[in-house]
Write a protein that holds these residues in place. Structure first.
Motif, PDB file in Angstrom:
ATOM      1  N   UNK A 171       0.923   6.031  -6.174  1.00 25.02           N
ATOM      2  CA  UNK A 171       0.067   6.643  -5.145  1.00 25.02           C
ATOM      3  C   UNK A 171       0.707   5.959  -3.816  1.00 25.02           C
ATOM      4  N   UNK A 172       0.232   6.510  -2.766  1.00 24.02           N
ATOM      5  CA  UNK A 172       0.756   5.972  -1.217  1.00 24.02           C
ATOM      6  C   UNK A 172      -0.288   4.944  -0.888  1.00 24.02           C
ATOM      7  N   UNK A 173       0.270   3.916  -0.326  1.00 21.70           N
ATOM      8  CA  UNK A 173      -0.579   2.884  -0.050  1.00 21.70           C
ATOM      9  C   UNK A 173       0.007   2.003   1.260  1.00 21.70           C
ATOM     10  N   UNK A 174      -0.864   1.474   2.076  1.00 22.20           N
ATOM     11  CA  UNK A 174      -0.452   0.410   3.062  1.00 22.20           C
ATOM     12  C   UNK A 174      -0.622  -0.790   2.350  1.00 22.20           C
ATOM     13  N   UNK A 175       0.192  -2.001   2.937  1.00 20.23           N
ATOM     14  CA  UNK A 175      -0.185  -3.085   2.597  1.00 20.23           C
ATOM     15  C   UNK A 175      -1.546  -3.701   2.699  1.00 20.23           C
ATOM     16  N   UNK A 176      -2.094  -4.502   1.680  1.00 22.46           N
ATOM     17  CA  UNK A 176      -3.308  -5.057   1.818  1.00 22.46           C
ATOM     18  C   UNK A 176      -3.541  -5.836   3.161  1.00 22.46           C
ATOM     19  N   UNK A 177      -4.702  -5.969   3.299  1.00 24.22           N
ATOM     20  CA  UNK A 177      -5.294  -6.654   4.797  1.00 24.22           C
ATOM     21  C   UNK A 177      -4.785  -7.829   5.020  1.00 24.22           C
ATOM     22  N   UNK A 178      -4.209  -8.605   3.874  1.00 26.61           N
ATOM     23  CA  UNK A 178      -3.727 -10.001   4.457  1.00 26.61           C
ATOM     24  C   UNK A 178      -2.488 -10.081   4.198  1.00 26.61           C
ATOM     25  N   UNK A 179      -1.625  -9.185   3.934  1.00 25.30           N
ATOM     26  CA  UNK A 179      -0.149  -9.222   4.059  1.00 25.30           C
ATOM     27  C   UNK A 179       0.366  -7.991   4.609  1.00 25.30           C
ATOM     28  N   UNK A 180       1.925  -8.207   4.839  1.00 25.40           N
ATOM     29  CA  UNK A 180       2.567  -7.037   5.213  1.00 25.40           C
ATOM     30  C   UNK A 180       3.610  -6.749   4.347  1.00 25.40           C
ATOM     31  N   UNK A 181       4.253  -5.659   4.171  1.00 21.72           N
ATOM     32  CA  UNK A 181       5.371  -5.224   3.759  1.00 21.72           C
ATOM     33  C   UNK A 181       6.589  -5.355   4.540  1.00 21.72           C
ATOM     34  N   UNK A 182       7.588  -5.940   4.196  1.00 18.33           N
ATOM     35  CA  UNK A 182       8.666  -6.311   5.080  1.00 18.33           C
ATOM     36  C   UNK A 182       9.617  -4.830   5.105  1.00 18.33           C
ATOM     37  N   UNK A 183       9.525  -4.184   4.117  1.00 21.91           N
ATOM     38  CA  UNK A 183      10.633  -2.977   4.273  1.00 21.91           C
ATOM     39  C   UNK A 183       9.901  -1.719   4.881  1.00 21.91           C
ATOM     40  N   UNK A 184       8.666  -1.521   4.485  1.00 26.96           N
ATOM     41  CA  UNK A 184       7.769  -0.246   4.679  1.00 26.96           C
ATOM     42  C   UNK A 184       6.434  -0.437   5.061  1.00 26.96           C
ATOM     43  N   UNK A 185       5.947   0.175   6.063  1.00 30.07           N
ATOM     44  CA  UNK A 185       4.458   0.147   6.420  1.00 30.07           C
ATOM     45  C   UNK A 185       3.621   0.797   5.449  1.00 30.07           C
ATOM     46  N   UNK A 186       4.169   1.967   4.991  1.00 32.42           N
ATOM     47  CA  UNK A 186       3.461   3.045   4.006  1.00 32.42           C
ATOM     48  C   UNK A 186       4.661   3.253   2.950  1.00 32.42           C
ATOM     49  N   UNK A 187       4.134   3.047   1.605  1.00 33.90           N
ATOM     50  CA  UNK A 187       5.092   2.909   0.657  1.00 33.90           C
ATOM     51  C   UNK A 187       4.315   3.558  -0.499  1.00 33.90           C
ATOM     52  N   UNK A 188       4.868   3.477  -1.779  1.00 33.46           N
ATOM     53  CA  UNK A 188       4.195   4.058  -3.085  1.00 33.46           C
ATOM     54  C   UNK A 188       4.062   2.717  -3.677  1.00 33.46           C
ATOM     55  N   UNK A 189       2.794   2.916  -4.707  1.00 35.97           N
ATOM     56  CA  UNK A 189       2.610   1.664  -5.668  1.00 35.97           C
ATOM     57  C   UNK A 189       2.314   2.378  -6.845  1.00 35.97           C
ATOM     58  N   UNK A 190       2.689   1.905  -8.027  1.00 35.44           N
ATOM     59  CA  UNK A 190       2.426   2.431  -9.217  1.00 35.44           C
ATOM     60  C   UNK A 190       1.117   2.159  -9.981  1.00 35.44           C
TER      61      UNK A 190
END
Length: 227
Positions: free
Chosen positions: A74-93
């Protein structure tokens, strides 16, 4: 955004995607990707209708989810207390589709390569790069090959009712979070509370939970159909 790509030797698997309008399309999917996607700072997949069709790219913002084999993403943003260094919007299993769900996001290969999303706290302090790298309460776990990769893959786990509410799973909240997720199977919860499982062997816990859940399902089915 859809972008046509040249056909090349890739690992294509049968699957489907659901777009943002709710339309489901079945075909072949390639999601072990390292090139540039259609939209900067977004994950993407490649899709084609059949083996002879020309593939095209689908950015994360085009989709709600996709499936490859038995795996759902499913498509997801990083949780409120973190950031994703590669993508702002990505997929999580979706690792466990319970009332409280367990998600997993690949963060790259153990050797440091790959195209994982990367994880860091909002303050910018990075997590460790080894399979059990520490820092800020988070760890990356070696889950073996992931999304078609041959080498060991590091992953970060999240839990929540949905992706908008997910929080990162850490050694500190592991027992409470996993007991909540697996609460319908008291046998499993008892072993979690007895410290027989932790974040380092979470894949063994997931396999055990599925085994117990399947056995319980068969038992209830047998009781409802005694003949």
């Amino acid at each position: 955004m859809l972008i046509a790509v040249s056909a090349k030797s890739q690992k294509w698997q049968k699957g489907s995607f659901t777009d943002i309008k709710g339309n489901k399309v079945t075909g072949l999917i390639h999601d072990d990707l390292s090139g540039k996607g259609p939209i900067k700072d977004e994950g993407y997949i490649e899709f084609k209708d059949d083996s002879k069709a020309n593939p095209y790219k689908l950015s994360a913002s085009d989709l709600k989810s996709y499936m490859v084999g038995q795996d759902s993403f499913v498509v997801a943003h990083a949780p409120h207390n973190t950031t994703w260094t590669k993508k702002e919007l990505d997929f999580v299993k979706v690792e466990l589709d319970e009332e409280t769900k367990l998600y997993v996001a690949e963060v790259g290969t153990v050797s440091g390569g790959g195209n994982g999303i990367g994880v860091r706290p909002a303050g910018g302090v990075g997590f460790g790069t080894g399979p059990y790298g520490g820092g800020y309460g988070g760890v990356s776990i070696d889950i073996g090959g992931g999304r078609g990769r041959k080498g060991p893959v590091q992953a970060t786990y999240y839990y929540g009712a949905n992706t908008a509410e997910m929080d990162q799973l850490t050694p500190m909240n592991f027992e409470d979070a996993m007991s909540d997720i697996m609460g319908d199977e008291q046998e499993v919860v008892d072993k979690i509370r007895a410290h027989q499982f932790n974040l380092g062997n979470i894949q063994k816990l997931i396999a055990y939970f599925k085994q117990v859940k399947e056995a319980e399902s068969k038992r209830l089915k047998a009781e409802s159909n005694p003949n």
